[in-house]
Design an enzyme around this catalytic site. Structure first.
Site, PDB file in Angstrom:
ATOM      1  CE1 TYR A  70      -3.084  -3.164   0.958  1.00 34.08           C
ATOM      2  CE2 TYR A  70      -4.066  -1.368  -0.326  1.00 34.08           C
ATOM      3  CZ  TYR A  70      -4.254  -2.561   0.274  1.00 34.08           C
ATOM      4  OH  TYR A  70      -5.165  -3.654   0.094  1.00 34.08           O
ATOM      5  CG  HIS A 122     -13.667  -1.117  -2.992  1.00 31.91           C
ATOM      6  ND1 HIS A 122     -13.672  -2.007  -4.098  1.00 31.91           N
ATOM      7  CD2 HIS A 122     -14.870  -1.528  -2.574  1.00 31.91           C
ATOM      8  CE1 HIS A 122     -14.515  -2.607  -4.290  1.00 31.91           C
ATOM      9  NE2 HIS A 122     -15.274  -2.353  -3.279  1.00 31.91           N
ATOM     10  CB  CYS A 130      -3.964   3.594  14.471  1.00 33.76           C
ATOM     11  SG  CYS A 130      -3.765   2.149  15.745  1.00 33.76           S
ATOM     12  CB  CYS A 133      -6.110   4.055  18.894  1.00 32.64           C
ATOM     13  SG  CYS A 133      -4.866   4.839  18.021  1.00 32.64           S
ATOM     14  CB  SER A 193     -12.464  -7.996 -13.844  1.00 31.05           C
ATOM     15  OG  SER A 193     -12.281  -7.701 -12.070  1.00 31.05           O
TER      16      SER A 193
HETATM   17  C1  BV8 Z   1     -18.080  -7.748   1.722  1.00 32.34           C
HETATM   18  C2  BV8 Z   1      -9.850  -2.324  -2.077  1.00 32.34           C
HETATM   19  C3  BV8 Z   1     -19.448  -8.279   3.204  1.00 32.34           C
HETATM   20  C4  BV8 Z   1      -8.392  -2.555  -1.733  1.00 32.34           C
HETATM   21  C5  BV8 Z   1     -10.898  -3.943  -3.013  1.00 32.34           C
HETATM   22  C6  BV8 Z   1     -17.419 -15.347  -2.393  1.00 32.34           C
HETATM   23  C7  BV8 Z   1     -16.380 -15.636  -1.404  1.00 32.34           C
HETATM   24  C8  BV8 Z   1     -15.701 -15.016  -0.775  1.00 32.34           C
HETATM   25  C9  BV8 Z   1     -15.921 -13.550  -0.778  1.00 32.34           C
HETATM   26  C10 BV8 Z   1     -17.275 -13.223  -1.474  1.00 32.34           C
HETATM   27  C11 BV8 Z   1     -17.774 -13.943  -2.432  1.00 32.34           C
HETATM   28  N1  BV8 Z   1     -18.938 -13.480  -3.021  1.00 32.34           N
HETATM   29  C12 BV8 Z   1     -18.921 -12.032  -2.575  1.00 32.34           C
HETATM   30  C13 BV8 Z   1     -17.806 -12.180  -1.446  1.00 32.34           C
HETATM   31  C14 BV8 Z   1     -17.518 -10.808  -0.957  1.00 32.34           C
HETATM   32  C15 BV8 Z   1     -16.142 -10.324  -1.663  1.00 32.34           C
HETATM   33  C16 BV8 Z   1     -16.027 -10.660  -3.118  1.00 32.34           C
HETATM   34  O1  BV8 Z   1     -16.700  -9.898  -3.814  1.00 32.34           O
HETATM   35  N2  BV8 Z   1     -14.995 -11.286  -3.393  1.00 32.34           N
HETATM   36  C17 BV8 Z   1     -14.639 -11.731  -4.876  1.00 32.34           C
HETATM   37  C18 BV8 Z   1     -13.334 -11.966  -5.150  1.00 32.34           C
HETATM   38  C19 BV8 Z   1     -15.583 -12.871  -5.066  1.00 32.34           C
HETATM   39  N3  BV8 Z   1     -16.532  -8.681  -1.238  1.00 32.34           N
HETATM   40  C20 BV8 Z   1     -16.166  -8.292  -0.131  1.00 32.34           C
HETATM   41  O2  BV8 Z   1     -15.452  -8.674   0.605  1.00 32.34           O
HETATM   42  C21 BV8 Z   1     -16.335  -6.902  -0.061  1.00 32.34           C
HETATM   43  N4  BV8 Z   1     -17.274  -6.839   1.262  1.00 32.34           N
HETATM   44  O3  BV8 Z   1     -18.521  -8.167   0.802  1.00 32.34           O
HETATM   45  O4  BV8 Z   1     -18.627  -7.541   2.697  1.00 32.34           O
HETATM   46  C22 BV8 Z   1     -19.661  -8.052   4.767  1.00 32.34           C
HETATM   47  C23 BV8 Z   1     -21.054  -7.798   5.029  1.00 32.34           C
HETATM   48  C24 BV8 Z   1     -21.047  -7.603   6.320  1.00 32.34           C
HETATM   49  C25 BV8 Z   1     -20.438  -7.603   7.309  1.00 32.34           C
HETATM   50  C26 BV8 Z   1     -18.860  -8.064   6.812  1.00 32.34           C
HETATM   51  C27 BV8 Z   1     -18.751  -8.067   5.484  1.00 32.34           C
HETATM   52  C28 BV8 Z   1     -15.470  -6.107  -0.277  1.00 32.34           C
HETATM   53  C29 BV8 Z   1     -14.590  -6.017  -1.286  1.00 32.34           C
HETATM   54  C30 BV8 Z   1     -13.785  -4.778  -1.574  1.00 32.34           C
HETATM   55  C31 BV8 Z   1     -12.362  -5.377  -1.746  1.00 32.34           C
HETATM   56  N5  BV8 Z   1     -11.253  -4.236  -2.014  1.00 32.34           N
HETATM   57  N6  BV8 Z   1     -10.050  -2.943  -3.509  1.00 32.34           N
HETATM   58  C32 BV8 Z   1      -7.245  -2.533  -2.489  1.00 32.34           C
HETATM   59  O5  BV8 Z   1      -7.640  -1.565  -3.834  1.00 32.34           O
HETATM   60  O6  BV8 Z   1      -6.238  -2.953  -2.423  1.00 32.34           O
HETATM   61  S1  BV8 Z   1     -11.547  -4.829  -4.442  1.00 32.34           S
HETATM   62  C33 BV8 Z   1     -10.555  -4.547  -5.649  1.00 32.34           C
HETATM   63  O7  BV8 Z   1     -10.558  -5.409  -6.664  1.00 32.34           O
HETATM   64  C34 BV8 Z   1     -10.883  -3.389  -6.536  1.00 32.34           C
HETATM   65  O8  BV8 Z   1     -11.222  -2.219  -5.579  1.00 32.34           O
HETATM   66  C35 BV8 Z   1     -12.023  -3.776  -7.372  1.00 32.34           C
HETATM   67  O9  BV8 Z   1     -13.270  -3.714  -6.694  1.00 32.34           O
HETATM   68  C36 BV8 Z   1     -11.692  -5.213  -7.600  1.00 32.34           C
HETATM   69  C37 BV8 Z   1     -11.681  -5.720  -9.046  1.00 32.34           C
HETATM   70  O10 BV8 Z   1     -10.605  -4.848  -9.487  1.00 32.34           O
HETATM   71  P1  BV8 Z   1     -11.103  -3.895 -10.872  1.00 32.34           P
HETATM   72  O11 BV8 Z   1     -11.169  -2.698 -10.412  1.00 32.34           O
HETATM   73  O12 BV8 Z   1     -12.137  -4.599 -11.677  1.00 32.34           O
HETATM   74  O13 BV8 Z   1      -9.771  -4.381 -11.595  1.00 32.34           O
HETATM   75  P2  BV8 Z   1      -9.227  -5.621 -12.316  1.00 32.34           P
HETATM   76  O14 BV8 Z   1      -7.779  -5.922 -12.194  1.00 32.34           O
HETATM   77  O15 BV8 Z   1      -9.993  -6.862 -11.763  1.00 32.34           O
HETATM   78  O16 BV8 Z   1      -9.929  -5.534 -13.778  1.00 32.34           O
HETATM   79  C38 BV8 Z   1      -9.421  -4.612 -14.389  1.00 32.34           C
HETATM   80  C39 BV8 Z   1     -10.310  -4.552 -15.717  1.00 32.34           C
HETATM   81  O17 BV8 Z   1     -10.010  -3.297 -16.632  1.00 32.34           O
HETATM   82  C40 BV8 Z   1     -10.296  -5.832 -16.401  1.00 32.34           C
HETATM   83  O18 BV8 Z   1     -11.504  -6.224 -16.896  1.00 32.34           O
HETATM   84  C41 BV8 Z   1      -9.442  -5.394 -17.926  1.00 32.34           C
HETATM   85  O19 BV8 Z   1      -9.749  -6.007 -18.859  1.00 32.34           O
HETATM   86  C42 BV8 Z   1      -9.767  -3.737 -17.946  1.00 32.34           C
HETATM   87  N7  BV8 Z   1      -8.612  -2.911 -18.368  1.00 32.34           N
HETATM   88  C43 BV8 Z   1      -7.450  -3.036 -18.358  1.00 32.34           C
HETATM   89  N8  BV8 Z   1      -6.724  -2.099 -19.145  1.00 32.34           N
HETATM   90  C44 BV8 Z   1      -7.970  -1.323 -19.557  1.00 32.34           C
HETATM   91  C45 BV8 Z   1      -9.050  -1.823 -19.105  1.00 32.34           C
HETATM   92  N9  BV8 Z   1     -10.384  -1.331 -19.598  1.00 32.34           N
HETATM   93  C46 BV8 Z   1     -10.350  -0.338 -20.316  1.00 32.34           C
HETATM   94  N10 BV8 Z   1      -9.065   0.356 -20.551  1.00 32.34           N
HETATM   95  C47 BV8 Z   1      -7.984  -0.204 -20.316  1.00 32.34           C
HETATM   96  N11 BV8 Z   1      -6.821   0.576 -20.913  1.00 32.34           N
HETATM   97 ZN    ZN Z   2      -3.175   3.572  17.649  1.00 32.53          ZN
END
Ligand code: BV8
Ligand code: ZN
Length: 256
Positions: A70, A122, A130, A133, A193
């Protein structure tokens, strides 16, 4: 469903008549600014699973790895700039009566470009705090992290202000995003994605509520099947063309 940058007449009609447009962006919107996406070849998640990096448990298990990831992403912000995709989304605020920008990205590039109302689902990697705290970390994270970075007040581990897997999203923001998706006339899904929920569910909400759904991506995402139009190509090239189309058809509309 069509797949081309030269847009269909239907898209033109929809943009001409739209009172409310929503744009929902993922990492692909920032790719042309030099920000690695999660799933491309050098994507972090090709080397580590999300659970190894983007969870509280990962921070406790391997603080130096997680904090370094990060800190690198935060410190990179100093050298990256918005690309034409971000800039076109700023323009869209003036084109439509209501325009909402929802982002999964934590890189602050929409704000840097000048978007005024960025709904962050997100969090934002500019902010660190922290994990014990909750107090904000004042100074930047170090470029090189050899020992875990801890809170000066209580010694707790410092974490980024982003939403990790298993953590709930900012409720006001996700509620607003769902309402906007439900109400909009056109939904633009840009550079995601579409695999992470609940953000990935916004396109489904929009489509089932009657919006015309458009995907801008270099390839079809997991949500491609529910899109009315696929614009295959880099967002930095397609968004300026989309903004231009919108201005042209809306000007023609006002004349007729
Ligand atoms: C929640 C912040 C519930 C951190 C991110 C099954 C099993 C386990 C868990 C789950 C499940 N089903 C659902 C869940 C919950 C889980 C989830 O969805 N898991 C997935 C993997 C299945 N979700 C969560 O945990 C969420 N919280 O559900 O809480 C809850 C309820 C009550 C109480 C407690 C909890 C929280 C999810 C947030 C995670 N944090 N980011 C950080 O950034 O480090 S996720 C992170 O990856 C991103 O923020 C984004 O959301 C995600 C996907 O990334 P993308 O942005 O889509 O990027 P990616 O690389 O994947 O794709 C890029 C795309 O761009 C591609 O399509 C590519 O072709 C395209 N591209 C590339 N270049 C270009 C382009 N397009 C155009 N032009 C270009 N030039
Ligand atoms: Zn602290």
């Amino acid at each position: 469903m069509t797949t081309s940058i030269d847009f269909t007449d239907e898209l033109g009609r929809r943009l001409a008549a739209a009172k409310h447009v929503v744009a929902s962006t993922g990492a692909g919107a920032s790719a042309e600014s030099g920000v690695p996406t999660f799933r491309d070849l050098e994507g972090y998640w090709s080397r580590y699973s999300p659970e190894e990096l983007a969870t509280q448990a990962a921070l406790v298990r391997n603080p130096i790895l997680v904090q370094s990831w990060y800190a690198e992403r935060a410190n990179r912000l100093k050298s990256i700039v918005p690309n034409p995709c971000h800039n076109s989304l700023v323009e869209m605020e003036e084109i439509f009566p209501r325009f909402d920008l929802i982002t999964q990205n934590v890189d602050n590039l929409h704000q840097e470009a000048g978007s005024t109302n960025v709904v962050e689902l997100h969090g934002n990697v500019r902010r660190f705090y922290c994990s014990e705290c909750g107090s904000d970390r004042k100074n930047a994270m170090p470029d090189e992290i050899e020992t875990a970075v801890c809170c000066e007040a209580c010694g707790g581990l410092i974490r980024p202000d982003v939403v990790w897997f298993g953590e709930i999203l900012p409720q006001e923001n996700i509620r607003y995003a769902c309402e906007a998706a439900r109400a909009c006339d056109v939904f633009l899904s840009i550079g995601t994605s579409s695999v992470v929920y609940p953000a990935a569910g916004l396109a489904e909400i929009a489509g089932s509520s009657g919006a015309f759904c458009v995907e801008v991506n270099i390839e079809g995402s997991a949500a491609a099947a529910i899109m009315d139009e696929l614009c295959i190509g880099p967002a930095g090239r397609i968004l300026p063309a989309l903004a231009k189309l919108a201005k042209t058809v809306r000007r023609a509309n006002t004349k007729s």
